[in-house]
Scaffold this motif. Structure first.
Motif, mmCIF file in Angstrom:
data_model
loop_
_atom_site.group_PDB
_atom_site.id
_atom_site.type_symbol
_atom_site.label_atom_id
_atom_site.label_comp_id
_atom_site.label_asym_id
_atom_site.label_seq_id
_atom_site.Cartn_x
_atom_site.Cartn_y
_atom_site.Cartn_z
ATOM 1 N N ARG A 168 3.270 -4.546 -7.263
ATOM 2 C CA ARG A 168 3.455 -3.124 -7.165
ATOM 3 C C ARG A 168 2.751 -2.271 -8.292
ATOM 4 N N LEU A 194 -1.255 -2.877 -8.163
ATOM 5 C CA LEU A 194 -1.779 -2.177 -7.137
ATOM 6 C C LEU A 194 -1.706 -0.840 -7.456
ATOM 7 N N ALA A 195 -0.678 -0.129 -8.137
ATOM 8 C CA ALA A 195 -0.570 1.296 -8.349
ATOM 9 C C ALA A 195 -1.692 1.552 -9.526
ATOM 10 N N VAL A 243 -5.427 1.014 -7.930
ATOM 11 C CA VAL A 243 -5.780 2.494 -7.017
ATOM 12 C C VAL A 243 -5.997 3.557 -7.527
ATOM 13 N N GLY A 256 5.093 1.616 -11.164
ATOM 14 C CA GLY A 256 5.023 0.579 -10.109
ATOM 15 C C GLY A 256 5.833 -0.362 -10.472
ATOM 16 N N ILE A 271 2.033 3.337 -2.559
ATOM 17 C CA ILE A 271 1.711 1.964 -3.089
ATOM 18 C C ILE A 271 2.786 1.016 -2.864
ATOM 19 N N SER A 272 4.050 1.613 -2.776
ATOM 20 C CA SER A 272 5.247 0.562 -2.548
ATOM 21 C C SER A 272 5.320 0.337 -1.309
ATOM 22 N N ALA A 292 2.876 -2.539 -0.717
ATOM 23 C CA ALA A 292 3.320 -3.716 -1.625
ATOM 24 C C ALA A 292 4.431 -4.260 -0.871
ATOM 25 N N ARG A 322 -3.809 4.877 3.502
ATOM 26 C CA ARG A 322 -3.029 3.455 3.567
ATOM 27 C C ARG A 322 -4.050 2.578 3.600
ATOM 28 N N VAL A 362 -5.596 1.646 0.267
ATOM 29 C CA VAL A 362 -4.802 0.697 -0.701
ATOM 30 C C VAL A 362 -4.710 -0.757 0.075
#
Length: 277
Positions: free
Chosen positions: A115, A118-119, A122, A138, A225-226, A229, A254, A257
């Motif tokens: 998470r 990825l946060a 992005v 995240g 993001i969450s 993920a 989405r 992401v």
């Protein structure tokens, strides 16, 4: 019924972040700090030093010659990534040895790293958002669950065993049975740790990003993001719901992401290997 602050107060082990993190953060907050000064702070902690050198010598950077100097490692990795590593290492150390009933700690930590990374990735593509702020948010977005499993394990077991009503989400059930949800508890934990207020705002409002005021775009990004993920880690939308306005508020779809996930998964394996060694 419990307040989020009450649950955080129950868990002495998570009361404060390690001194080395606070010292590194203080150094990085100084606009005049030098790489050598940051390296000196890191050198006071052997486990952090080892993690930094493992990262610098990993395939991710592909440096031809072996990096043996902390100062060189900091210079190679960059101050932003050094902060991320210090925080991740500090949180890993705090969570080590905690084994709540019915909570898979290996999955928890893997999901947290996914998470956070990825946060950050992005957020780099969205003007006006802070990748560093989103990484921290995240990484810690689900920390409230860890507190809840430790502080009130019987109530969390009841939450898990309660059949959801139509339209329910896991946070809804948490609020009914415990009195607060994991996002509220996570925000209370960041306050206990004396992290900047913004982190508490983002984590506390991640399920309802519109409540974050000026920080709504970042809170919406954290929610989006969450959600992505969580499902990548095998969770359902019941466990982590996507807010209906998150994509519009964050300015990211989405699908965008999800398209970033493969590259993050590869980087995540490297980070997990560094932290686990």
């Amino acid at each position: 019924m419990h307040l989020a602050q009450e649950l955080v107060a129950y868990v002495d082990r998570l009361a404060t972040l390690p001194d080395v993190y606070l010292k590194v953060r203080a150094a990085l907050d100084d606009p005049d700090v030098s790489i050598a000064e940051v390296a000196d702070v890191i050198a006071t902690d052997p486990s952090l030093t080892a993690a930094l050198l493992r990262l610098a010598n990993s395939a991710f950077y592909g440096y031809a010659r072996k990096i043996e100097s902390i100062t060189r490692a900091v210079s190679l990795i960059g101050l932003e990534q050094v902060h991320d590593l210090v925080l991740a290492t500090s949180v890993t150390a705090m969570f080590a040895g905690i084994r709540p009933q019915r909570m898979d700690m290996a999955r928890f930590w893997r999901d947290s790293v996914r998470r956070g990374m990825l946060a950050r990735e992005v957020a780099r593509s969205v003007r006006g958002l802070s990748p560093e702020r989103l990484f921290v948010s995240g990484l810690l977005a689900d920390a409230g669950h860890l507190v809840m499993y430790v502080a009130v394990p019987d109530l969390m077991a009841l939450v898990l065993d309660t059949p959801p009503s139509e339209g329910d989400t896991l946070p809804d059930v948490e609020r009914r049975i415990i009195g607060c949800d994991f996002a509220e508890v996570g925000a209370a934990l960041t306050a206990k740790w004396q992290l900047p207020v913004t982190f508490g705002v983002l984590i506390g409002s991640q399920l309802q990003p519109e409540s974050a005021g000026d920080n709504a775009p970042s809170a919406a990004m954290l929610n989006l993001i969450s959600a992505v993920a969580a499902q990548a880690g095998g969770a359902s939308e019941y466990e982590y719901p996507l807010h209906h306005r998150s994509e519009a508020l964050a300015g990211v779809s989405r699908e965008d992401v999800e398209a970033t996930l493969p590259s993050v998964e590869a980087q995540m394996e490297m980070m997990l290997a560094v932290l686990a060694a």
